[in-house]
Write a protein that holds these residues in place. Sequence first.
Motif, PDB file in Angstrom:
ATOM      1  N   MET A   9       0.916  -1.020   0.104  1.00  0.00           N
ATOM      2  CA  MET A   9       0.158   0.082   0.015  1.00  0.00           C
ATOM      3  C   MET A   9       1.054   1.307   0.308  1.00  0.00           C
ATOM      4  SD  MET A   9      -3.059   0.824   2.627  1.00  0.00           S
ATOM      5  CE  MET A   9      -3.439  -0.868   2.809  1.00  0.00           C
ATOM      6  N   PHE A  10       0.475   2.056  -0.742  1.00  0.00           N
ATOM      7  CA  PHE A  10       1.435   3.260  -1.011  1.00  0.00           C
ATOM      8  C   PHE A  10       0.541   4.645  -1.053  1.00  0.00           C
ATOM      9  CE2 PHE A  10       2.940  -0.032  -3.828  1.00  0.00           C
ATOM     10  CZ  PHE A  10       4.184  -0.166  -3.303  1.00  0.00           C
ATOM     11  N   LYS A  11       1.251   5.583  -0.800  1.00  0.00           N
ATOM     12  CA  LYS A  11       0.724   7.105  -0.993  1.00  0.00           C
ATOM     13  C   LYS A  11       1.174   7.253  -2.472  1.00  0.00           C
ATOM     14  CE  LYS A  11       1.002   9.269   3.374  1.00  0.00           C
ATOM     15  NZ  LYS A  11       1.617  10.118   4.326  1.00  0.00           N
ATOM     16  N   LEU A  12       0.374   7.767  -3.314  1.00  0.00           N
ATOM     17  CA  LEU A  12       0.105   8.170  -4.653  1.00  0.00           C
ATOM     18  C   LEU A  12       0.120   9.676  -5.055  1.00  0.00           C
ATOM     19  CD1 LEU A  12      -0.128   6.467  -7.573  1.00  0.00           C
ATOM     20  CD2 LEU A  12      -2.645   7.203  -7.283  1.00  0.00           C
ATOM     21  N   ARG A  13       1.187   9.756  -5.863  1.00  0.00           N
ATOM     22  CA  ARG A  13       1.584  11.254  -6.367  1.00  0.00           C
ATOM     23  C   ARG A  13       1.290  11.415  -7.651  1.00  0.00           C
ATOM     24  NH1 ARG A  13       4.939  13.513  -2.455  1.00  0.00           N
ATOM     25  NH2 ARG A  13       5.318  12.018  -0.845  1.00  0.00           N
ATOM     26  N   ASN A  14       0.894  12.816  -8.136  1.00  0.00           N
ATOM     27  CA  ASN A  14       0.593  13.293  -9.321  1.00  0.00           C
ATOM     28  C   ASN A  14       1.853  13.555 -10.104  1.00  0.00           C
ATOM     29  OD1 ASN A  14       1.207  15.684  -8.256  1.00  0.00           O
ATOM     30  ND2 ASN A  14      -0.838  16.445  -8.612  1.00  0.00           N
ATOM     31  N   GLU A  15       1.840  14.087 -11.232  1.00  0.00           N
ATOM     32  CA  GLU A  15       3.122  14.335 -11.906  1.00  0.00           C
ATOM     33  C   GLU A  15       3.817  15.111 -11.508  1.00  0.00           C
ATOM     34  OE1 GLU A  15       1.900  14.811 -16.196  1.00  0.00           O
ATOM     35  OE2 GLU A  15       3.768  15.888 -16.699  1.00  0.00           O
ATOM     36  N   ARG A  16       3.154  16.211 -10.776  1.00  0.00           N
ATOM     37  CA  ARG A  16       3.962  17.244  -9.830  1.00  0.00           C
ATOM     38  C   ARG A  16       4.758  16.946  -8.448  1.00  0.00           C
ATOM     39  NH1 ARG A  16       1.179  23.126  -8.690  1.00  0.00           N
ATOM     40  NH2 ARG A  16       0.601  21.824  -6.677  1.00  0.00           N
ATOM     41  N   GLY A  17       4.248  15.577  -8.172  1.00  0.00           N
ATOM     42  CA  GLY A  17       4.902  15.221  -6.973  1.00  0.00           C
ATOM     43  C   GLY A  17       3.897  15.375  -5.593  1.00  0.00           C
ATOM     44  N   ASP A  18       2.760  15.975  -5.990  1.00  0.00           N
ATOM     45  CA  ASP A  18       1.710  16.189  -4.885  1.00  0.00           C
ATOM     46  C   ASP A  18       1.047  14.908  -4.590  1.00  0.00           C
ATOM     47  OD1 ASP A  18       2.302  18.869  -4.646  1.00  0.00           O
ATOM     48  OD2 ASP A  18       0.825  19.227  -6.411  1.00  0.00           O
ATOM     49  N   VAL A  19       0.826  14.388  -3.412  1.00  0.00           N
ATOM     50  CA  VAL A  19       0.266  13.080  -2.901  1.00  0.00           C
ATOM     51  C   VAL A  19      -1.431  13.514  -3.264  1.00  0.00           C
ATOM     52  CG1 VAL A  19      -0.638  12.056  -0.937  1.00  0.00           C
ATOM     53  CG2 VAL A  19       1.467  12.587  -1.190  1.00  0.00           C
ATOM     54  N   VAL A  20      -1.967  12.642  -4.073  1.00  0.00           N
ATOM     55  CA  VAL A  20      -3.214  12.634  -4.401  1.00  0.00           C
ATOM     56  C   VAL A  20      -4.065  11.651  -4.149  1.00  0.00           C
ATOM     57  CG1 VAL A  20      -2.991  14.421  -6.196  1.00  0.00           C
ATOM     58  CG2 VAL A  20      -2.884  11.805  -6.725  1.00  0.00           C
ATOM     59  N   GLY A  21      -3.530  10.496  -3.431  1.00  0.00           N
ATOM     60  CA  GLY A  21      -4.390   9.470  -3.229  1.00  0.00           C
ATOM     61  C   GLY A  21      -3.703   8.350  -2.641  1.00  0.00           C
ATOM     62  N   VAL A  22      -4.264   7.212  -2.585  1.00  0.00           N
ATOM     63  CA  VAL A  22      -3.731   6.067  -1.907  1.00  0.00           C
ATOM     64  C   VAL A  22      -3.768   4.771  -2.984  1.00  0.00           C
ATOM     65  CG1 VAL A  22      -3.913   4.390   0.005  1.00  0.00           C
ATOM     66  CG2 VAL A  22      -4.402   6.785   0.509  1.00  0.00           C
ATOM     67  N   ALA A  23      -2.698   3.838  -3.136  1.00  0.00           N
ATOM     68  CA  ALA A  23      -2.764   3.213  -3.936  1.00  0.00           C
ATOM     69  C   ALA A  23      -2.354   1.756  -3.210  1.00  0.00           C
ATOM     70  CB  ALA A  23      -1.760   3.352  -4.980  1.00  0.00           C
ATOM     71  N   ALA A  24      -3.026   0.470  -3.839  1.00  0.00           N
ATOM     72  CA  ALA A  24      -2.541  -0.716  -3.254  1.00  0.00           C
ATOM     73  C   ALA A  24      -1.997  -1.816  -4.658  1.00  0.00           C
ATOM     74  CB  ALA A  24      -3.657  -1.461  -2.777  1.00  0.00           C
ATOM     75  N   ARG A  25      -1.085  -2.388  -4.330  1.00  0.00           N
ATOM     76  CA  ARG A  25      -0.480  -3.260  -5.354  1.00  0.00           C
ATOM     77  C   ARG A  25      -0.843  -4.870  -4.817  1.00  0.00           C
ATOM     78  NH1 ARG A  25       4.234  -5.752  -7.708  1.00  0.00           N
ATOM     79  NH2 ARG A  25       4.391  -5.285 -10.186  1.00  0.00           N
ATOM     80  N   ALA A  26      -1.297  -5.623  -5.477  1.00  0.00           N
ATOM     81  CA  ALA A  26      -1.469  -7.179  -5.032  1.00  0.00           C
ATOM     82  C   ALA A  26      -0.770  -7.830  -6.173  1.00  0.00           C
ATOM     83  CB  ALA A  26      -3.033  -7.276  -4.994  1.00  0.00           C
ATOM     84  N   VAL A  27      -0.048  -8.879  -5.583  1.00  0.00           N
ATOM     85  CA  VAL A  27       0.768  -9.816  -6.453  1.00  0.00           C
ATOM     86  C   VAL A  27       0.557 -11.350  -5.788  1.00  0.00           C
ATOM     87  CG1 VAL A  27       3.054 -10.662  -7.183  1.00  0.00           C
ATOM     88  CG2 VAL A  27       2.401  -8.215  -6.776  1.00  0.00           C
ATOM     89  N   ALA A  28      -0.053 -12.193  -6.613  1.00  0.00           N
ATOM     90  CA  ALA A  28      -0.191 -13.606  -6.258  1.00  0.00           C
ATOM     91  C   ALA A  28       0.362 -14.631  -7.139  1.00  0.00           C
ATOM     92  CB  ALA A  28      -1.775 -13.848  -5.910  1.00  0.00           C
ATOM     93  N   ARG A  29       0.762 -15.517  -6.857  1.00  0.00           N
ATOM     94  CA  ARG A  29       1.241 -16.696  -7.708  1.00  0.00           C
ATOM     95  C   ARG A  29       0.003 -17.737  -8.065  1.00  0.00           C
ATOM     96  NH1 ARG A  29       5.058 -16.851 -11.382  1.00  0.00           N
ATOM     97  NH2 ARG A  29       5.959 -18.756 -11.849  1.00  0.00           N
TER      98      ARG A  29
END
Lengths: 238, 181
Positions: free
Chosen positions: B77-97
Amino acid sequence: MKYVIALLLGLVTGAFLFAAGLIFNPFSGERALSPLSVTDAQTVTLSYSAAASDAIVFTNDGESSTKPYPEKVLQLWEAPIRQTWALATVMRDARNETAGYGIKLSSLSESTRLLAGQATVNSVWYVYLPGRGGLFIEQTENYWDYIRNIVLPAYRSAADIWKGTWRGNMTSGPGALGTAKVVGSSGEFANMQTDGVESLAVNVWRVDSGPIAADGTLLIELPNQSTLPEEDTLLELD
Amino acid sequence: MLGIAATAGALYALPLVDQHREVSYISVAPNGGNRESFHINIPVDRVMVGAAEQSTASTAGVDWPEDEILAAASAEMFKLRNERGDVVGVAARAVAREDDTDVIDWVLHLPARGTLFFNMQAAPQESGSRLGRLRSGTQEFEPLSGTVVERWVVDQSGDEDAPDGRIELLATYVGKLEPVE
């Protein structure tokens, strides 16, 4: 001067009367049974603990009643995400065994209208069940019943705590019948599009730490066949 | 009566929730659609990394469940930034085999705008980037389809306080195809 004081006292009294009418309005809230509770289709039932200390991670702006867990986790303090909270938790099946994990991202919604009994939250779930696949769930939730039946009584209590038994459906949309939109990502859920409902059962809620004994449940209807067309080809990017 | 009317009027007229909006930096893609770039600075924007046998020292005390069923799954889980570098949201990345194939999904949650859900291709491109398809969007993203390109960019600035690198997410949005009547 006495007229000004009388006016101010009248305004304050009126505001209190209005707030009391809003909170104790018998015509507001207490939604009926979820349509999925009477479905003939197969369903997937997943439960999780709604207490932050039982989560893998819970984080918010750090100033809400529910404190981030673990304590050192990064907080969502920046202005665009200050009204957002994130939860990662273990999802359990009907036999109370680990079925996978879920990540829930929730934000206060600008469509909140207390006059209409709507304290709305936009939330999404990503649920991954090993051996079965991934699901994305989009929903709007209405916390009005939760607030007036649990949170406000806890604040009114001398001990700053609410104890009891409360159960309610949180999902209020976007489906016309008050259901969440569920999209399958992989495995047996790939290309699936269906409905879901999230409910909460709360027993203890504290002003200084939020829900202490509370469980959430996700009920997902399984359609008989895939309803989302397969799109194998990705658009070419320059 | 005036107090009741004033309170009702205030509740009706004043927004109780007003999400902060950063400027969206969206460009027009040459072959149609709109393009928007997001990034995540690693490790400073990482809220959580959950995986079996991970080092707890690097994860702010996050304990990934030891259940065997979750051994082949991981989530970040991450903070998500826009092109200018400002935090604009939250992101989640899920990986499974699953069946010798990686299942990789991204969820990008932008509170003022909506959420994007991408399902990524299992195999990366030759360049090392990975393509994904927009499977679902909410609020302003609901009527859109599109793609995303994910790539890891190592920081080469040499600055003392620079991040190790960044995950770049280049999203392209187009309108959903409608059947011709």
